[in-house]
Enzyme design. Structure first.
Site, PDB file in Angstrom:
ATOM      1  N   SER A 137     104.901 121.744  23.541  1.00  0.00           N
ATOM      2  CA  SER A 137     104.130 122.940  23.202  1.00  0.00           C
ATOM      3  C   SER A 137     103.147 123.169  24.344  1.00  0.00           C
ATOM      4  O   SER A 137     102.833 122.241  25.093  1.00  0.00           O
ATOM      5  CB  SER A 137     103.346 122.672  21.919  1.00  0.00           C
ATOM      6  OG  SER A 137     102.357 123.650  21.707  1.00  0.00           O
ATOM      7  N   TYR A 150      97.887 117.181  17.173  1.00  0.00           N
ATOM      8  CA  TYR A 150      99.102 117.868  17.632  1.00  0.00           C
ATOM      9  C   TYR A 150      99.172 117.832  19.154  1.00  0.00           C
ATOM     10  O   TYR A 150     100.213 117.498  19.741  1.00  0.00           O
ATOM     11  CB  TYR A 150      99.079 119.302  17.107  1.00  0.00           C
ATOM     12  CG  TYR A 150     100.312 120.114  17.434  1.00  0.00           C
ATOM     13  CD1 TYR A 150     101.542 119.823  16.855  1.00  0.00           C
ATOM     14  CD2 TYR A 150     100.248 121.205  18.301  1.00  0.00           C
ATOM     15  CE1 TYR A 150     102.676 120.584  17.149  1.00  0.00           C
ATOM     16  CE2 TYR A 150     101.367 121.977  18.597  1.00  0.00           C
ATOM     17  CZ  TYR A 150     102.583 121.654  18.018  1.00  0.00           C
ATOM     18  OH  TYR A 150     103.699 122.410  18.313  1.00  0.00           O
TER      19      TYR A 150
HETATM   20  N1  LIG Z   1     105.846 127.790  15.992  1.00  0.00           N
HETATM   21  C1  LIG Z   1     105.026 127.694  17.023  1.00  0.00           C
HETATM   22  O1  LIG Z   1     104.099 128.496  17.190  1.00  0.00           O
HETATM   23  C2  LIG Z   1     105.254 126.602  18.051  1.00  0.00           C
HETATM   24  C3  LIG Z   1     104.561 126.673  19.260  1.00  0.00           C
HETATM   25  C4  LIG Z   1     104.781 125.692  20.223  1.00  0.00           C
HETATM   26  C5  LIG Z   1     105.656 124.651  19.976  1.00  0.00           C
HETATM   27  N2  LIG Z   1     106.306 124.611  18.789  1.00  0.00           N
HETATM   28  C6  LIG Z   1     107.244 123.498  18.587  1.00  0.00           C
HETATM   29  O2  LIG Z   1     108.565 124.026  18.513  1.00  0.00           O
HETATM   30  C7  LIG Z   1     109.365 123.206  17.645  1.00  0.00           C
HETATM   31  C8  LIG Z   1     110.008 124.085  16.580  1.00  0.00           C
HETATM   32  O3  LIG Z   1     108.967 124.692  15.847  1.00  0.00           O
HETATM   33  P1  LIG Z   1     109.219 125.763  14.693  1.00  0.00           P
HETATM   34  O4  LIG Z   1     108.022 126.627  14.672  1.00  0.00           O
HETATM   35  O5  LIG Z   1     110.576 126.321  14.822  1.00  0.00           O
HETATM   36  O6  LIG Z   1     109.147 124.782  13.397  1.00  0.00           O
HETATM   37  P2  LIG Z   1     109.407 125.081  11.869  1.00  0.00           P
HETATM   38  O7  LIG Z   1     109.661 126.518  11.619  1.00  0.00           O
HETATM   39  O8  LIG Z   1     108.294 124.404  11.128  1.00  0.00           O
HETATM   40  O9  LIG Z   1     110.784 124.270  11.607  1.00  0.00           O
HETATM   41  C9  LIG Z   1     110.760 122.871  11.728  1.00  0.00           C
HETATM   42  C10 LIG Z   1     112.163 122.319  11.657  1.00  0.00           C
HETATM   43  O10 LIG Z   1     112.093 120.914  11.896  1.00  0.00           O
HETATM   44  C11 LIG Z   1     112.626 120.195  10.786  1.00  0.00           C
HETATM   45  N3  LIG Z   1     111.885 118.952  10.667  1.00  0.00           N
HETATM   46  C12 LIG Z   1     110.554 118.780  10.587  1.00  0.00           C
HETATM   47  N4  LIG Z   1     110.247 117.481  10.531  1.00  0.00           N
HETATM   48  C13 LIG Z   1     111.420 116.805  10.555  1.00  0.00           C
HETATM   49  C14 LIG Z   1     111.771 115.450  10.503  1.00  0.00           C
HETATM   50  N5  LIG Z   1     110.855 114.494  10.387  1.00  0.00           N
HETATM   51  N6  LIG Z   1     113.084 115.104  10.561  1.00  0.00           N
HETATM   52  C15 LIG Z   1     114.050 116.057  10.673  1.00  0.00           C
HETATM   53  N7  LIG Z   1     113.767 117.372  10.727  1.00  0.00           N
HETATM   54  C16 LIG Z   1     112.469 117.728  10.653  1.00  0.00           C
HETATM   55  C17 LIG Z   1     112.493 121.134   9.610  1.00  0.00           C
HETATM   56  O11 LIG Z   1     113.382 120.775   8.554  1.00  0.00           O
HETATM   57  P3  LIG Z   1     113.122 121.279   7.025  1.00  0.00           P
HETATM   58  O12 LIG Z   1     113.407 122.757   6.987  1.00  0.00           O
HETATM   59  O13 LIG Z   1     114.104 120.518   6.215  1.00  0.00           O
HETATM   60  O14 LIG Z   1     111.700 120.945   6.707  1.00  0.00           O
HETATM   61  C18 LIG Z   1     112.830 122.461  10.309  1.00  0.00           C
HETATM   62  O15 LIG Z   1     114.227 122.563  10.492  1.00  0.00           O
HETATM   63  C19 LIG Z   1     108.432 122.133  17.096  1.00  0.00           C
HETATM   64  O16 LIG Z   1     108.550 120.956  17.849  1.00  0.00           O
HETATM   65  C20 LIG Z   1     107.054 122.742  17.299  1.00  0.00           C
HETATM   66  O17 LIG Z   1     106.047 121.762  17.367  1.00  0.00           O
HETATM   67  C21 LIG Z   1     106.147 125.540  17.818  1.00  0.00           C
END
Ligand SMILES: NC(=O)c1ccc[n+]([C@@H]2O[C@H](COP(=O)([O-])OP(=O)(O)OC[C@H]3O[C@@H](n4cnc5c(N)ncnc54)[C@H](OP(=O)(O)O)[C@@H]3O)[C@@H](O)[C@H]2O)c1
Length: 242
Positions: A137, A150
């Site tokens: 991130s 985080y």
């Molecule tokens: N969204 C943002 O603004 C943002 C910004 C920068 C970086 N990121 C990073 O980008 C990545 C994707 O983020 P996102 O926003 O798409 O996340 P999200 O919408 O919260 O989706 C998270 C996904 O990860 C799965 N997951 C979470 N913990 C897990 C575990 N322990 N084992 C297996 N699967 C797990 C969830 O499964 P379930 O559906 O079953 O819970 C879901 O498929 C993350 O690493 C996040 O930190 C996000």
């Protein structure tokens, strides 16, 4: 393209968009999520038998080993591994953060990616070419106040990629880090609300950049990282000098 791709956190958000891109390109995608809650919608949105979902908590060493063994038996190779699953808890000042919350962030964001690397590398390094993409991130490139757990965990993800890259230098295995800024996903909605999330870049855009990296249209050196913010690439950084 017929590549074998493994994506953690593939049931929604960025992971699901990545799965859609790889499937469209003709790849086989093994997606992993913690629960089955979003599977029906994910399957509908991808619409291909080449998208296979498995359930497992990537913070469990036993589960990671079990899933990777199953995939290796089936596919015999992993061309691309995307460690995308992550977690971001509530905003809080350092004085208000419980040690358990810090540990949870380290487990969900860093331990999970470390375990996947640990058990996928022995297979991937034997191949002519393989790529590990760790999703960090912008918060991992510089600390965000009230998001210390985080930021700390995500900066650890950069260290993980740099270590994997250096340890496998001279082989066909490359490893790099993708650092998105805010994206319009459930994670952002839970943290800052729907109105704020709607103003963020789309996960489709970030997945499109990742697609260009794997297709060698954007060059990020092994051990390096790319920052994607407000729908733009704002920086591509080489690995630090030895
Ligand atoms: N969204 C943002 O603004 C943002 C910004 C920068 C970086 N990121 C990073 O980008 C990545 C994707 O983020 P996102 O926003 O798409 O996340 P999200 O919408 O919260 O989706 C998270 C996904 O990860 C799965 N997951 C979470 N913990 C897990 C575990 N322990 N084992 C297996 N699967 C797990 C969830 O499964 P379930 O559906 O079953 O819970 C879901 O498929 C993350 O690493 C996040 O930190 C996000």
């Amino acid at each position: 393209m017929n590549r074998v791709v493994v994506i953690t956190g593939a049931s929604r958000g960025l992971g699901l968009e990545l799965a859609r891109k790889f499937i469209k390109a003709g790849d086989k995608v093994f997606g992993i999520s913690r629960t089955r809650k979003h599977w029906a919608a994910a399957r509908r949105s991808v619409g291909s038998k080449n998208f296979e979902l498995s359930c497992g908590d990537m913070t469990s060493e036993k589960k990671v080993r079990e899933l990777l063994t199953k995939i290796a038996r089936r596919a015999r190779r992993i061309d691309i591994l995307v460690n995308n699953a992550g977690y971001c808890g509530p905003l809080a000042r350092i004085e208000k953060i419980f040690p358990a919350e810090l540990m949870e962030h380290l487990k969900q964001n860093l331990l999970s990616a470390f375990l996947m690397c640990k058990y996928a590398i022995p297979l991937m390094v034997k191949q002519d070419r393989a790529l590990i993409l760790n999703v960090s991130s912008m918060a991992g490139t510089r600390a965000v106040p009230r998001l210390f757990p985080y930021s700390a965990a995500k900066s650890g993800v950069l260290a993980l990629s740099q270590s994997v890259a250096k340890e496998n230098d001279g082989t066909g295995l490359r490893c790099l880090t993708v650092c998105p800024g805010g994206m319009n996903t459930e994670m952002r909605r839970e943290l800052f609300g729907a109105e704020d999330a709607a103003k963020q870049q789309t996960p489709e855009f970030v997945a499109g950049v990742v697609e260009q990296i794997v297709d060698n249209k954007i060059e990020v050196l092994s051990g390096g990282h790319i920052v994607i913010r407000h729908g733009k690439i704002t920086g591509i950084f080489p690995p630090p000098a030895a």
